[in-house]
Design a protein around this motif. Structure first.
Motif, short mmCIF file in Angstrom:
data_model
loop_
_atom_site.label_atom_id
_atom_site.label_comp_id
_atom_site.label_asym_id
_atom_site.label_seq_id
_atom_site.Cartn_x
_atom_site.Cartn_y
_atom_site.Cartn_z
N TYR A 22 0.83 -1.20 0.00
CA TYR A 22 0.00 0.00 0.00
C TYR A 22 0.87 1.25 0.00
N ALA A 23 1.98 1.21 0.75
CA ALA A 23 2.90 2.36 0.80
C ALA A 23 3.49 2.64 -0.58
N HIS A 24 3.82 1.59 -1.33
CA HIS A 24 4.35 1.78 -2.69
C HIS A 24 3.28 2.38 -3.61
N LEU A 25 2.04 1.90 -3.48
CA LEU A 25 0.94 2.45 -4.27
C LEU A 25 0.79 3.95 -3.98
N LEU A 26 0.79 4.32 -2.71
CA LEU A 26 0.60 5.72 -2.35
C LEU A 26 1.77 6.59 -2.81
N ALA A 27 2.99 6.09 -2.68
CA ALA A 27 4.16 6.86 -3.13
C ALA A 27 4.08 7.11 -4.64
N THR A 28 3.67 6.09 -5.38
CA THR A 28 3.55 6.21 -6.83
C THR A 28 2.43 7.18 -7.20
N LEU A 29 1.29 7.03 -6.57
CA LEU A 29 0.14 7.91 -6.83
C LEU A 29 0.47 9.36 -6.50
N GLN A 30 1.12 9.58 -5.37
CA GLN A 30 1.38 10.95 -4.94
C GLN A 30 2.45 11.65 -5.78
N ARG A 31 3.17 10.91 -6.57
CA ARG A 31 4.10 11.58 -7.49
C ARG A 31 3.33 12.45 -8.47
N GLU A 32 2.17 12.00 -8.93
CA GLU A 32 1.36 12.77 -9.88
C GLU A 32 0.21 13.51 -9.22
N LEU A 33 -0.31 12.95 -8.15
CA LEU A 33 -1.45 13.55 -7.44
C LEU A 33 -1.04 13.72 -5.97
N PRO A 34 -0.28 14.77 -5.67
CA PRO A 34 0.33 14.90 -4.35
C PRO A 34 -0.62 15.20 -3.20
N HIS A 35 -1.82 15.61 -3.51
CA HIS A 35 -2.79 15.93 -2.46
C HIS A 35 -3.75 14.75 -2.33
N PRO A 88 -4.38 11.94 6.09
CA PRO A 88 -3.42 12.18 5.01
C PRO A 88 -2.82 10.87 4.51
N ALA A 89 -2.67 10.75 3.21
CA ALA A 89 -2.08 9.53 2.64
C ALA A 89 -0.68 9.30 3.18
N ALA A 90 0.01 10.37 3.54
CA ALA A 90 1.36 10.24 4.08
C ALA A 90 1.39 9.38 5.35
N ASP A 91 0.26 9.32 6.08
CA ASP A 91 0.18 8.47 7.28
C ASP A 91 0.36 6.99 6.94
N PHE A 92 0.10 6.62 5.70
CA PHE A 92 0.16 5.22 5.28
C PHE A 92 1.30 4.95 4.31
N ALA A 93 2.07 5.97 3.98
CA ALA A 93 3.07 5.83 2.90
C ALA A 93 4.50 5.63 3.40
N ALA A 94 4.70 5.45 4.68
CA ALA A 94 6.06 5.30 5.20
C ALA A 94 6.78 4.13 4.52
N GLY A 95 7.96 4.39 4.02
CA GLY A 95 8.76 3.35 3.37
C GLY A 95 8.38 3.05 1.93
N GLY A 96 7.35 3.71 1.42
CA GLY A 96 6.93 3.46 0.05
C GLY A 96 7.87 4.11 -0.95
N ARG A 97 8.06 3.44 -2.07
CA ARG A 97 8.88 3.97 -3.16
C ARG A 97 8.05 3.99 -4.44
N VAL A 98 8.39 4.91 -5.31
CA VAL A 98 7.67 5.01 -6.58
C VAL A 98 7.96 3.77 -7.43
N ILE A 99 6.91 3.13 -7.88
CA ILE A 99 7.01 1.93 -8.71
C ILE A 99 7.27 2.35 -10.15
N ASN A 104 10.02 -2.80 -9.23
CA ASN A 104 8.65 -3.14 -8.85
C ASN A 104 8.63 -4.36 -7.94
N PRO A 105 8.71 -4.14 -6.62
CA PRO A 105 8.66 -5.25 -5.67
C PRO A 105 7.24 -5.54 -5.17
N VAL A 106 6.25 -4.95 -5.79
CA VAL A 106 4.90 -5.03 -5.25
C VAL A 106 4.36 -6.46 -5.24
#
Length: 132
Positions: A22-35, A88-99, A104-106
């Motif tokens: 989930y953290a990887h999903l959020l990190a990837t999503l927030q690259r384009e949709l940061p809010h 905030p999505a950041a609450d769930f994104a700890a350790g996530g990396r952009v896929i 892609n380790p998802v």
């Protein structure tokens, strides 16, 4: 494609004991949709539950009350609880990396979450349902 000023809503499932996929999903999503915020109902004892991501390229508007019709009575309380709890999505994104195609380790992280979900189904399903 999302038009300028548009808001995207994603219906997801997240296992909070195994948050890496989930953290990887959020990190990837927030690259384009940061809010982004996560709407997730409070279901005591449940760790792998329905979660909604609301995201945009520009700041999200403030939450305001809405009127919902045609919601079955047994689900109305859970729905209102879900809408009232935007974190905030950041609450769930700890350790996530952009896929990316290069990294892609998802699959591995998601496999752990899916195995935990299946164990939960087996632990809570009536024995008669599990017989062949």
């Amino acid at each position: 494609c999302l038009r300028a000023g548009g808001i995207a809503v994603f219906n997801t499932f997240a296992h909070l004991d195994l948050p890496q996929a989930y953290a990887h999903l959020l990190a990837t999503l927030q690259r384009e949709l940061p809010h982004a915020v996560i709407h997730r109902p409070s279901v005591p004892g449940s760790r792998h539950i329905n979660s909604f991501i609301v995201a945009a390229a520009t700041p999200l508007p403030a939450m305001r009350p809405v009127t919902l019709t045609d919601v079955p009575e047994q689900h109305a309380g859970t729905l209102w609880d879900l809408l009232a709890q935007a974190r905030p999505a950041a609450d769930f994104a700890a350790g996530g990396r952009v896929i990316s195609d290069a990294w892609n380790p998802v699959g591995f992280a998601l496999a752990q979450s899916q195995a935990a979900f299946r164990r939960g189904v087996l632990e809570h399903a009536p024995p008669a349902l599990l017989m062949n």
